[in-house]
Design a protein around this motif. Structure first.
Motif, short mmCIF file in Angstrom:
data_model
loop_
_atom_site.label_atom_id
_atom_site.label_comp_id
_atom_site.label_asym_id
_atom_site.label_seq_id
_atom_site.Cartn_x
_atom_site.Cartn_y
_atom_site.Cartn_z
N ALA A 69 0.82 -1.21 0.00
CA ALA A 69 0.00 0.00 0.00
C ALA A 69 0.86 1.27 0.00
O ALA A 69 0.52 2.26 -0.64
CB ALA A 69 -0.94 0.00 1.21
N SER A 70 1.98 1.23 0.71
CA SER A 70 2.87 2.39 0.78
C SER A 70 3.87 2.41 -0.37
O SER A 70 4.56 3.40 -0.57
CB SER A 70 3.63 2.38 2.11
OG SER A 70 4.52 1.27 2.17
N ALA A 101 9.69 -0.20 -3.69
CA ALA A 101 10.97 0.50 -3.54
C ALA A 101 12.09 -0.50 -3.25
O ALA A 101 13.18 -0.42 -3.82
CB ALA A 101 10.86 1.52 -2.40
N LEU A 102 11.80 -1.47 -2.37
CA LEU A 102 12.79 -2.52 -2.10
C LEU A 102 13.07 -3.34 -3.35
O LEU A 102 14.21 -3.72 -3.62
CB LEU A 102 12.28 -3.44 -0.98
CG LEU A 102 12.12 -2.84 0.42
CD1 LEU A 102 11.51 -3.87 1.37
CD2 LEU A 102 13.44 -2.33 0.98
N ASP A 156 2.54 8.16 -8.91
CA ASP A 156 2.65 9.53 -8.41
C ASP A 156 3.65 9.51 -7.24
O ASP A 156 3.38 8.89 -6.20
CB ASP A 156 1.28 10.01 -7.95
CG ASP A 156 1.30 11.43 -7.40
OD1 ASP A 156 2.40 12.00 -7.24
OD2 ASP A 156 0.21 11.96 -7.10
N LEU A 157 4.78 10.18 -7.39
CA LEU A 157 5.82 10.13 -6.36
C LEU A 157 5.41 10.88 -5.10
O LEU A 157 5.97 10.64 -4.03
CB LEU A 157 7.13 10.69 -6.91
CG LEU A 157 7.76 9.89 -8.05
CD1 LEU A 157 9.13 10.45 -8.41
CD2 LEU A 157 7.85 8.41 -7.73
N LEU A 174 12.75 7.69 -2.49
CA LEU A 174 13.78 7.35 -1.52
C LEU A 174 14.66 6.21 -2.02
O LEU A 174 15.87 6.19 -1.79
CB LEU A 174 13.14 6.99 -0.18
CG LEU A 174 12.44 8.14 0.55
CD1 LEU A 174 11.73 7.62 1.80
CD2 LEU A 174 13.42 9.24 0.91
N ALA A 175 14.06 5.24 -2.72
CA ALA A 175 14.84 4.13 -3.26
C ALA A 175 15.89 4.62 -4.25
O ALA A 175 17.02 4.11 -4.28
CB ALA A 175 13.92 3.11 -3.93
N ARG A 176 15.54 5.61 -5.06
CA ARG A 176 16.50 6.19 -6.01
C ARG A 176 17.66 6.84 -5.26
O ARG A 176 18.83 6.73 -5.66
CB ARG A 176 15.81 7.22 -6.91
CG ARG A 176 14.66 6.68 -7.72
CD ARG A 176 15.12 5.84 -8.88
NE ARG A 176 13.99 5.29 -9.62
CZ ARG A 176 14.12 4.41 -10.61
NH1 ARG A 176 15.31 4.01 -10.98
NH2 ARG A 176 13.05 3.93 -11.22
N GLU A 177 17.33 7.54 -4.19
CA GLU A 177 18.37 8.20 -3.40
C GLU A 177 19.29 7.17 -2.75
O GLU A 177 20.52 7.36 -2.68
CB GLU A 177 17.73 9.11 -2.36
CG GLU A 177 16.94 10.26 -2.98
CD GLU A 177 16.20 11.09 -1.95
OE1 GLU A 177 16.39 10.87 -0.73
OE2 GLU A 177 15.40 11.96 -2.36
#
Length: 292
Positions: free
Chosen positions: A110-111, A116-117, A198-199, A207-210
């Motif tokens: 959901a988040s 991202a992982l 939508d970021l 955050l995953a990109r960072e």
């Protein structure tokens, strides 16, 4: 992160590891892959997305890959207005429309922390540059991921949203065994839809990109902070959108330390950063009046 130690131990015995624990690759991808290479072991992906990519790459030259496209259901709250997300409850976030999964992974869906992982996992397992990894929302969860090649072709893996397929594929690899999963009726499906994420709604993807830009021990910190934030949300101590904010604050504070970008040379390096990030996340929560 609890899956990292037994995963490394299995690889040190030269075993074939069917890896459903994406956190192992997020926290210590280079260490895991190097251990497998050193002991002649093999890692087979069990995540549905990475199993799909693995299957789409069979017989292909990795140098011809233009991009990898991870599909995401968008989770239980994908169609909620942005203004309502902050008040979403655990029960509402658990009402996944497609997949029957455990509590933690369903909240992560959901988040989009789960996705991202998986973006980081894709980079670590397949060695694909971050700018060639894309995420697209696919509400039907029929296409599990896609691989685009430099001739313009895209190979897509389709199947029912049923984890018995990627699990069964890994357990029977390199053969394909009959599996008790529903066969797709394409005429009944009729339409498959896609939309860009939508970021602002899913800050975990940013955050995953960072994290990938920092690399080193940033994945271990990211995962540890995420686990603390998830525990707090499940306990009703922070809101749904507070999870990403807590993870971002933890990463910001840790980024001031030179160690965050250091390569994980040993398991102890990873575990130390995991511990430090959990402490930092707990302190960040305490500063906002949240008790851990």
């Amino acid at each position: 992160a609890a899956g990292l130690v037994p995963g490394l131990r299995a690889l040190s015995h030269g075993s074939t590891l069917a890896l459903a624990n994406k956190e192992s690759l997020v926290t210590a991808g280079p260490l895991l892959m190097a251990t497998a290479a050193r002991h002649g072991a093999r890692i087979l992906p069990v995540d549905s997305e990475h199993s799909a990519i693995f299957q789409a790459l069979i017989g292909e030259d990795l140098s011809t890959v233009d991009r990898i496209i991870l599909t995401a259901s968008g989770g239980a709250l994908r169609d909620w207005p942005m203004t309502a997300l902050a008040s979403a409850t655990v029960e509402q976030a658990l009402a996944h429309p497609n997949w029957a999964m455990g509590q933690r992974i369903t909240i992560d869906s959901a988040s989009m922390f789960n996705k991202a992982l998986e973006v980081i996992e894709t980079r670590e397992y397949f060695g694909i540059a971050p700018d060639r990894i894309e995420v697209i929302i696919h509400p039907e969860s029929i296409i599990h991921s896609m691989v685009g090649f430099h001739d313009g072709a895209i190979m897509a893996h389709l199947g029912s949203p049923d984890m018995r397929h990627p699990i069964g594929y890994a357990l029977n690899w390199p053969q394909r065994a009959p599996l008790p999963v529903a066969r797709l009726d394409l005429a009944q499906l009729s339409t498959l839809t896609f939309r860009a994420p939508d970021l602002a709604r899913y800050p975990a993807l940013r955050l995953a990109r960072e994290v990938m830009a920092i690399h080193g021990l940033a994945g271990a910190a990211f995962n540890a902070a995420k686990e603390v934030a998830l525990d707090l949300f499940l306990a009703g101590r922070i809101g749904f959108m507070d999870m990403a904010a807590l993870v971002e604050e933890t990463l910001d504070r840790l980024s001031a330390r030179e160690t965050l970008g250091n390569a994980a040379k040993t398991l102890e390096d990873v575990l130390a950063m995991d511990h430090l990030a959990r402490q930092e996340a707990a302190q960040a929560a305490a500063r906002t009046g949240t008790t851990v």
